[in-house]
Design a protein around this motif. Structure first.
Motif, PDB file in Angstrom:
ATOM      1  N   LEU A 129       0.769  -1.183   0.235  1.00  0.00           N
ATOM      2  CA  LEU A 129       0.016  -0.139  -0.011  1.00  0.00           C
ATOM      3  C   LEU A 129       0.976   1.220  -0.057  1.00  0.00           C
ATOM      4  N   ILE A 130       1.985   1.083   0.106  1.00  0.00           N
ATOM      5  CA  ILE A 130       3.102   2.257   0.165  1.00  0.00           C
ATOM      6  C   ILE A 130       3.059   3.338  -1.038  1.00  0.00           C
ATOM      7  N   PRO A 131       2.945   2.814  -2.446  1.00  0.00           N
ATOM      8  CA  PRO A 131       2.699   3.701  -3.305  1.00  0.00           C
ATOM      9  C   PRO A 131       1.475   4.362  -3.172  1.00  0.00           C
ATOM     10  N   LEU A 132       0.356   3.750  -2.815  1.00  0.00           N
ATOM     11  CA  LEU A 132      -0.935   4.531  -2.646  1.00  0.00           C
ATOM     12  C   LEU A 132      -0.877   5.627  -1.482  1.00  0.00           C
ATOM     13  N   VAL A 133      -0.166   5.523  -0.529  1.00  0.00           N
ATOM     14  CA  VAL A 133       0.051   6.401   0.516  1.00  0.00           C
ATOM     15  C   VAL A 133       1.034   7.561   0.026  1.00  0.00           C
TER      16      VAL A 133
END
Length: 379
Positions: free
Chosen positions: A323-327
């Motif tokens: 989920l890091i890229p979405l954050v």
């Protein structure tokens, strides 16, 4: 002059009760408008302690909120009605699935205000026709303290978590009220029946109950994720887990729930897409898709920014590196509330990456609260 029923009182009440049942209500009771003279002092104490947080409307309407007669002096009786919204599955099971968002049971389908109000108006209209009395209908949208009045009307009792508990439906009742100038025979109040049980207090992830039967809203996740407009206070972010709208913990563990059946009202049952929503999908919503997904839902009222704030805090608690890229995509959000939550989530999931990006983002950040998220200088 007070309205007088043209039918024998018991016949009138029986007709009203039967109509309520036919319309889908599960509970019905009547209290005198002045049945709870203790409420103004209790309300004043809670407001003085600041337990209402930034719900300023509670203080602004305190004089009217303390008593039905403070809002409408002509009121003689209050009819309280409840609809069971018991869930089909355990709402706490999803808390262990960190990449999914937990939405409170009451918000997983249509806004209950819309469902109940029309039904209340039909019953109120019947009462008005039979008695020539004045009537006013309320569904949690006016300064009326429905839960203690429902206790006075015999629907149940306010449990140690302050929510109404019913012997038949546990902690799962939506309440509506009809004030009337007619003087109707009152039901016996329900005695408090929690006994020595403290499950609802013990499970609270943020210790929001200073004592049994008292709720400190500023520590309550139901308040923080729905009513609170600013950043979620740091001390409550980790305990928030994946709760993105409301919190059902204290309701779901109530032993009286074992008697609650699934709601008879099909429109109160959960929409499948809101039972197990993926955080990865929720955090990518724009305003149009947010409004479409939550059309007719109470969630729509908090707006996109607060909803994304909640979703990002949940992502920060997810331990899900995918989920890091979405954050990171939300670090440039137009709303500071969203940017700040994204920074916190990134620092939780990928502290090294957050340190790498910090200098560049701080150089162009104008909001002091977001700057504090980058530097860790947050209360």
């Amino acid at each position: 002059m007070n309205a007088v029923p043209t039918l024998p009182a018991q016949t009138l009440v029986a007709e009203l009760r039967a109509r309520a049942t036919a319309l889908g209500f599960d509970s019905f009771g009547i209290a005198a408008a002045n049945a709870r003279p203790d409420l103004p002092a209790k309300l004043d104490a809670a407001l003085a302690a600041g337990w209402h947080g930034d719900m300023d409307w509670m203080a602004e309407t305190a004089e009217r909120r303390g008593s039905p007669n403070g809002m409408w002096p002509e009121a003689k009786s209050v009819i309280l009605l409840g609809i069971n919204y018991g869930p089909e599955t355990d709402p706490l099971a999803i808390l262990g699935e960190k990449s999914l968002g937990s939405i409170s049971v009451y918000a997983r389908n249509r806004d209950y205000h819309e469902i109940i109000k029309g039904k209340l108006k039909e019953i109120a209209g019947l009462l008005a026709r039979r008695t020539a009395a004045e009537v006013k209908v309320f569904v949690d949208t006016a300064p009326l303290m429905e839960k203690p009045l429902a206790e006075a009307a015999g629907l149940g009792w306010q449990g140690k978590h302050t929510v109404l508990v019913s012997r038949e439906f546990g902690s799962w009742l939506f309440l509506g009220a009809i004030l009337t100038s007619a003087e109707l025979p009152a039901d016996a109040p329900h005695a408090e029946s929690c006994g020595s049980c403290t499950r609802c207090l013990d499970i609270c992830p943020t210790n929001a109950f200073p004592a049994p039967f008292q709720l400190e809203a500023r520590r309550c996740l139901a308040y923080l994720t729905v009513e609170h407009k600013g950043p979620i206070p740091v001390e409550f972010r980790a305990p928030m887990g994946n709760r993105i709208y409301g919190c059902d913990d204290c309701l779901a563990v109530c032993p009286w729930n074992k008697f609650a059946s699934i709601s008879r009202e099909a429109r109160l049952r959960a929409r499948p897409e809101l039972e197990r929503p993926a955080l990865a999908e929720l955090v990518q919503l724009d305003d149009a898709r947010f409004r479409a997904l939550f059309a007719g839902s109470p969630i729509k009222r908090i707006g996109l920014a607060r909803f994304l704030r909640n979703a990002l805090i949940a992502i920060g608690n997810s331990d899900d590196a995918t989920l890091i890229p979405l954050v990171e995509a939300r670090l440039d959000a137009g709303d500071a509330l969203v940017r700040g939550a994204a920074v916190w989530a990134l620092r939780r999931l990928a502290p090294a990456r957050a340190a790498e990006l910090s200098l560049a983002y701080r150089a162009r950040e104008s909001d002091s609260s977001v700057m504090g998220e980058w530097t860790g200088d947050i209360a």
